[in-house]
Design a protein around this motif. Structure first.
Motif, PDB file in Angstrom:
ATOM      1  N   LEU A  41      63.891 101.571  51.183  1.00 50.60           N
ATOM      2  CA  LEU A  41      63.316 102.752  51.816  1.00 50.60           C
ATOM      3  C   LEU A  41      62.411 103.522  50.858  1.00 50.60           C
ATOM      4  O   LEU A  41      61.359 104.029  51.256  1.00 50.60           O
ATOM      5  CB  LEU A  41      64.429 103.654  52.346  1.00 50.60           C
ATOM      6  CG  LEU A  41      65.196 103.101  53.541  1.00 50.60           C
ATOM      7  CD1 LEU A  41      66.343 104.034  53.910  1.00 50.60           C
ATOM      8  CD2 LEU A  41      64.280 102.900  54.735  1.00 50.60           C
ATOM      9  N   ILE A  42      62.813 103.616  49.594  1.00 50.63           N
ATOM     10  CA  ILE A  42      61.974 104.301  48.603  1.00 50.63           C
ATOM     11  C   ILE A  42      60.656 103.550  48.431  1.00 50.63           C
ATOM     12  O   ILE A  42      59.576 104.158  48.389  1.00 50.63           O
ATOM     13  CB  ILE A  42      62.725 104.443  47.271  1.00 50.63           C
ATOM     14  CG1 ILE A  42      63.856 105.461  47.414  1.00 50.63           C
ATOM     15  CG2 ILE A  42      61.780 104.843  46.140  1.00 50.63           C
ATOM     16  CD1 ILE A  42      64.816 105.484  46.236  1.00 50.63           C
ATOM     17  N   ASN A  43      60.728 102.224  48.346  1.00 50.18           N
ATOM     18  CA  ASN A  43      59.521 101.413  48.195  1.00 50.18           C
ATOM     19  C   ASN A  43      58.619 101.550  49.418  1.00 50.18           C
ATOM     20  O   ASN A  43      57.397 101.643  49.291  1.00 50.18           O
ATOM     21  CB  ASN A  43      59.911  99.949  47.965  1.00 50.18           C
ATOM     22  CG  ASN A  43      58.736  99.113  47.553  1.00 50.18           C
ATOM     23  OD1 ASN A  43      57.778  99.605  46.980  1.00 50.18           O
ATOM     24  ND2 ASN A  43      58.800  97.830  47.858  1.00 50.18           N
ATOM     25  N   GLN A  44      59.208 101.557  50.592  1.00 49.40           N
ATOM     26  CA  GLN A  44      58.440 101.711  51.830  1.00 49.40           C
ATOM     27  C   GLN A  44      57.724 103.061  51.832  1.00 49.40           C
ATOM     28  O   GLN A  44      56.564 103.152  52.208  1.00 49.40           O
ATOM     29  CB  GLN A  44      59.386 101.604  53.029  1.00 49.40           C
ATOM     30  CG  GLN A  44      58.707 101.527  54.362  1.00 49.40           C
ATOM     31  CD  GLN A  44      58.065 100.189  54.606  1.00 49.40           C
ATOM     32  OE1 GLN A  44      58.276  99.230  53.878  1.00 49.40           O
ATOM     33  NE2 GLN A  44      57.255 100.110  55.621  1.00 49.40           N
ATOM     34  N   ASN A  45      58.403 104.110  51.404  1.00 50.47           N
ATOM     35  CA  ASN A  45      57.808 105.444  51.352  1.00 50.47           C
ATOM     36  C   ASN A  45      56.644 105.479  50.365  1.00 50.47           C
ATOM     37  O   ASN A  45      55.614 106.089  50.637  1.00 50.47           O
ATOM     38  CB  ASN A  45      58.873 106.473  50.969  1.00 50.47           C
ATOM     39  CG  ASN A  45      58.378 107.890  51.111  1.00 50.47           C
ATOM     40  OD1 ASN A  45      57.536 108.168  51.947  1.00 50.47           O
ATOM     41  ND2 ASN A  45      58.900 108.780  50.296  1.00 50.47           N
ATOM     42  N   ASN A  46      56.791 104.817  49.224  1.00 54.15           N
ATOM     43  CA  ASN A  46      55.709 104.782  48.233  1.00 54.15           C
ATOM     44  C   ASN A  46      54.486 104.074  48.792  1.00 54.15           C
ATOM     45  O   ASN A  46      53.358 104.492  48.552  1.00 54.15           O
ATOM     46  CB  ASN A  46      56.181 104.101  46.952  1.00 54.15           C
ATOM     47  CG  ASN A  46      57.119 104.976  46.153  1.00 54.15           C
ATOM     48  OD1 ASN A  46      57.157 106.185  46.338  1.00 54.15           O
ATOM     49  ND2 ASN A  46      57.891 104.370  45.268  1.00 54.15           N
ATOM     50  N   ARG A  47      54.713 102.981  49.536  1.00 54.90           N
ATOM     51  CA  ARG A  47      53.586 102.265  50.137  1.00 54.90           C
ATOM     52  C   ARG A  47      52.862 103.138  51.155  1.00 54.90           C
ATOM     53  O   ARG A  47      51.632 103.113  51.230  1.00 54.90           O
ATOM     54  CB  ARG A  47      54.064 100.975  50.813  1.00 54.90           C
ATOM     55  CG  ARG A  47      54.205  99.846  49.836  1.00 54.90           C
ATOM     56  CD  ARG A  47      54.346  98.534  50.580  1.00 54.90           C
ATOM     57  NE  ARG A  47      55.695  98.065  50.331  1.00 54.90           N
ATOM     58  CZ  ARG A  47      56.455  97.431  51.179  1.00 54.90           C
ATOM     59  NH1 ARG A  47      56.021  97.152  52.369  1.00 54.90           N
ATOM     60  NH2 ARG A  47      57.658  97.052  50.856  1.00 54.90           N
TER      61      ARG A  47
END
Length: 81
Positions: A41-47
């Motif tokens: 989820l953190i990676n998705q938010n960064n993208r």
């Protein structure tokens, strides 16, 4: 632990049951899944933030180009007059 006693003078039986560690393994597996989910989820938010920044920059560039074209049109209109 289970304790069973019969009549006085007879043998007392004490049974111990171990957990076998299955609960610990299940808990560890759940913890690992939660950590993996959080990282996803953190990676998705960064993208999404990177995409938003790119779109914002593109919109600013288009706005700047529109101002340049407008200025050139004004200059051309002044030369025609």
């Amino acid at each position: 632990m289970t304790e069973t006693a019969s009549a006085p003078g007879s043998t007392t039986v004490i049974e111990r049951r171990g957990g076998g560690g299955a609960g610990l393994l299940i808990g560890l597996a759940v913890l690992v899944l939660v950590v993996i989910g959080a990282l996803y989820l953190i990676n998705q938010n960064n993208r999404e933030n990177v995409k938003t920044d790119a779109i914002t920059q593109a919109a600013k560039d288009v706005g700047g180009a529109a101002k340049d074209v407008g200025g050139a049109a004004k200059d051309a209109a002044k030369k025609v007059d």
